[in-house]
Design a protein around this motif. Sequence first.
Motif, short mmCIF file in Angstrom:
data_model
loop_
_atom_site.label_atom_id
_atom_site.label_comp_id
_atom_site.label_asym_id
_atom_site.label_seq_id
_atom_site.Cartn_x
_atom_site.Cartn_y
_atom_site.Cartn_z
N ILE A 196 0.83 -1.20 0.00
CA ILE A 196 0.00 0.00 0.00
C ILE A 196 0.87 1.25 0.00
O ILE A 196 0.55 2.25 -0.67
N ALA A 197 1.99 1.23 0.74
CA ALA A 197 2.91 2.37 0.74
C ALA A 197 3.47 2.61 -0.66
O ALA A 197 3.61 3.76 -1.10
N TRP A 198 3.79 1.53 -1.38
CA TRP A 198 4.27 1.67 -2.75
C TRP A 198 3.19 2.28 -3.64
O TRP A 198 3.46 3.18 -4.44
N GLN A 199 1.96 1.78 -3.53
CA GLN A 199 0.89 2.29 -4.38
C GLN A 199 0.62 3.76 -4.11
O GLN A 199 0.41 4.54 -5.05
N ASP A 200 0.64 4.16 -2.84
CA ASP A 200 0.44 5.57 -2.51
C ASP A 200 1.58 6.42 -3.07
O ASP A 200 1.35 7.52 -3.60
N ALA A 201 2.81 5.92 -2.92
CA ALA A 201 3.96 6.67 -3.43
C ALA A 201 3.90 6.80 -4.95
O ALA A 201 4.20 7.87 -5.51
N LEU A 202 3.53 5.73 -5.63
CA LEU A 202 3.45 5.78 -7.09
C LEU A 202 2.36 6.75 -7.54
O LEU A 202 2.54 7.48 -8.53
N GLU A 203 1.26 6.79 -6.82
CA GLU A 203 0.19 7.72 -7.16
C GLU A 203 0.63 9.16 -6.97
O GLU A 203 0.32 10.03 -7.79
N ARG A 204 1.35 9.43 -5.88
CA ARG A 204 1.85 10.79 -5.67
C ARG A 204 2.90 11.16 -6.71
O ARG A 204 2.92 12.29 -7.21
N ALA A 205 3.77 10.22 -7.04
CA ALA A 205 4.83 10.51 -8.00
C ALA A 205 4.29 10.76 -9.40
O ALA A 205 4.90 11.49 -10.19
N ALA A 206 3.14 10.16 -9.71
CA ALA A 206 2.59 10.30 -11.06
C ALA A 206 2.24 11.75 -11.40
O ALA A 206 2.23 12.13 -12.57
N ASN A 207 1.96 12.57 -10.39
CA ASN A 207 1.57 13.97 -10.64
C ASN A 207 2.70 14.96 -10.40
O ASN A 207 2.46 16.17 -10.45
N GLU A 208 3.89 14.48 -10.11
CA GLU A 208 5.01 15.38 -9.81
C GLU A 208 5.75 15.80 -11.07
O GLU A 208 5.97 14.96 -11.97
N PRO A 209 6.16 17.05 -11.16
CA PRO A 209 6.92 17.52 -12.32
C PRO A 209 8.39 17.14 -12.21
O PRO A 209 9.29 17.99 -12.24
N VAL A 210 8.65 15.83 -12.06
CA VAL A 210 10.01 15.33 -11.88
C VAL A 210 10.20 14.15 -12.81
O VAL A 210 9.31 13.31 -12.96
N ARG A 211 11.34 14.07 -13.43
CA ARG A 211 11.66 12.92 -14.26
C ARG A 211 11.91 11.69 -13.39
O ARG A 211 12.35 11.81 -12.26
N HIS A 212 11.61 10.52 -13.95
CA HIS A 212 11.91 9.28 -13.22
C HIS A 212 13.42 9.13 -13.13
O HIS A 212 14.13 9.11 -14.13
N ARG A 213 13.92 9.02 -11.89
CA ARG A 213 15.36 8.88 -11.67
C ARG A 213 15.67 7.48 -11.19
O ARG A 213 15.33 7.10 -10.08
N GLY A 214 16.28 6.66 -12.07
CA GLY A 214 16.70 5.33 -11.66
C GLY A 214 15.63 4.28 -11.79
O GLY A 214 15.91 3.10 -11.65
N LEU A 215 14.37 4.65 -12.06
CA LEU A 215 13.30 3.67 -12.22
C LEU A 215 12.45 4.11 -13.41
O LEU A 215 11.71 5.09 -13.33
N SER A 216 12.60 3.39 -14.49
CA SER A 216 11.88 3.76 -15.70
C SER A 216 10.39 3.49 -15.53
O SER A 216 9.96 2.79 -14.61
N ARG A 217 9.62 4.03 -16.46
CA ARG A 217 8.17 3.84 -16.37
C ARG A 217 7.81 2.37 -16.56
O ARG A 217 6.89 1.86 -15.90
N SER A 218 8.51 1.67 -17.45
CA SER A 218 8.23 0.25 -17.65
C SER A 218 8.59 -0.57 -16.41
O SER A 218 7.86 -1.49 -16.03
N ALA A 219 9.71 -0.22 -15.76
CA ALA A 219 10.08 -0.93 -14.53
C ALA A 219 9.08 -0.68 -13.43
O ALA A 219 8.75 -1.58 -12.64
N ALA A 220 8.56 0.55 -13.35
CA ALA A 220 7.56 0.86 -12.33
C ALA A 220 6.26 0.11 -12.58
O ALA A 220 5.47 -0.09 -11.64
#
Length: 737
Positions: free
Chosen positions: A599-623
């Motif tokens: 659940i912590a991962w899902q919440d973090a992924l949901e928050r990260a989806a709306n951030e104006p930040v590039r994925h660093r070290g974890l590509s979209r396919s890996a996520a």
Amino acid sequence: MSWLQALKDTARSGLTVERKRLEPLVAARAALGLALVVGCALYFFGPAVAASSAFGAFQAALATFQRSWRTRPVLALASGASLAVTTFVGYLTGSHEVLFVALLALWTFLAGMAWAIGPTAGMIASSNVAIMLVTVTLPTSVAAAAGHAAMIMVGGVVQAALIVLLPVRRWGAQRDALADALAAEADYARRLRHDPIAPFDPEPLMNARSAAAVTPRQARRRPAELHGTRGLAERIRPVLASLADPALGVPTEGEERDRVRELLAAAASTLDAAARAVRKGEPVIMSPAATAVLAVPREGAVLTGPARRAESRLITLLRDVVETARGSGTTNTRRRTPETDDSPQHLTAVRVAQEAARKAARKIARHPEHRADPHDHLHRPTVLELVPVALRAMRAELRRDSPVLRHALRVSAVSATSYAVGASLPLGHGYWAPMAAVMVMRPDFSQTYSRAVARFGGTLLGVTLASVLVQLTHPDTRLSAAIAIGCAFLMFLLLRTGYAVTQVCVAAYVVFLLGMGGLQWTQTVPERIVLTLAGGLLAMVAYAVYPAWETPRLRTRLADWLVADGRYASAVLQRYADPAGAPGDAVRETLLATRQSRIAWQDALERAANEPVRHRGLSRSAADEAPDALAQLARVAMLMEAHLPSRDTHPVPAAAALAEALRTDVDAAAKAVRERRTPKWDAYRAALKAWDTGDTTGDNKVVRKGAGLLLEALDELSDALDSEGPRPKGSAALTTT
């Protein structure tokens, strides 16, 4: 995501209006408490005291609408008391501007740190600071400030008393949480009939567990059907999965698969009936088809081996669910429905429940230590016990990379800055700027920006509507109070529909509440719009300057989930290796940790989806792919858990080596994930390869097949995180052994 796109998405989110179930009785009760407090204060003390007491009653009522499992009277009292103390201390320093700004910065810092305790505590603390900025301007002396603080406290007491005297659906939130968990498992059983490896979201079970935690006093008053049903639901889920999965269950086609589909359909029907009974407080009425499936004679069994054992467990657990949920509707009143109490299916369900009760009674008679203990429950700390817990939680967040600490520092700096900005502008009522900033700021980017947009839009519309209404009605003190209470009722009623909607009501409420004290709308509306905009912009700028992005922490969240899954699988293997000596609660504790990490991962992924930040070290396919592999890892461990041996079963010696190798590899793999390297599973692969197959029946077969499936899931995780491309086929050949 670019900043422009992020701003568009958060603005759209903040202005979204959702369709939610309304609770008019609860809203009316909160508005009644507000009306009683305002009316009495207005009659005995005048408009100024009435305004401050109105803020206290309003804040106390608002606290009771938060998503918290603590009792509503406690929330109302805590909110009223904390706002009273905040107001009085604020007034004592209000005449010294520098001292007041320092106190404001300290108070908002502590309010920001309160998010470490939980969202409810964070919301109440933030609202207290925001309302204090208004209430400290109302008294004229220390004695008057003490009187205002007392009336604010009275507002909390009145709201708490009304909740006790006018209850609306006692234990309703707990009933809904448990019913949602049962309904989610019913839906899971139906999906397993067509998709044997269907996914399951554990969040309803986690919510039900949170709702089941009670204080000793609550444990004595809790309805009987809320005592044990959740634990049964927890045990049913792995049995459902083990029956449906062809790897450790039955073939995909044939007579055995047909029997499994019948069992799953009966389980879905029974769980739905139990969910309805728990939610509405009605009798459990089972369908004739489900009753027939669950009453199949032992000599006519189709399933054999582990599948037969899972079938027996499922039937027993479902009967226990019926018996436990039956307490929600046992009264002397006979209700006539299309399926009356005299219907064959109901009589059969009653006989099933009675037989389960007789078995439980015989077990207690033989083993008195199994008798139910009224104090055996998930413990929730009382208010006094919560103090050291809260201090420990806040102390744990005092680290440089903590989002909560960053939020506390941000909101503290912004509140002091916006107060200075508001005071320097020639508008008056400069407290609107820090009030808006404190109310919109949250520890994450998306909520802060969406609330800033929603607050300004809602305030603009709310004060416009209030101004029009003032021009049409020219209200006096009493009419202003009545309209303010009506606005508060609408806010309580529409609270779940969206932040922008509530801000329309709040803006109008404040206009009429201050108008009750003699302030003309022309003195409050223009400055409030300008200062709300200023406070919101400062909050948004502060997050951009000093952010707490979730995106760079995604790998850490993924590694934490991997560790939790690995420990869960290791605990299951260790139970097979040493059925008699393995800790009895190890599997359960690691399972809960796995769910929390997911659940912590899902919440973090949901928050990260709306951030104006590039994925660093974890590509979209890996996520996308890595969570699927981790979910499969936990699922395989759950399938093995469904067949856990009893304490007197012969051990599986090879399972000990597998458990130790898995723990070693998982710890190293988590470090590799954090450091952006591909995880390896050499120790676990070697332990599986070194296993002399020997006996491939019973528990040995379950462990062998499960261990192979675990390796498949681990290799899928490596493939998802491998920057050099996928592994060659055949790397998990051992899994088919």
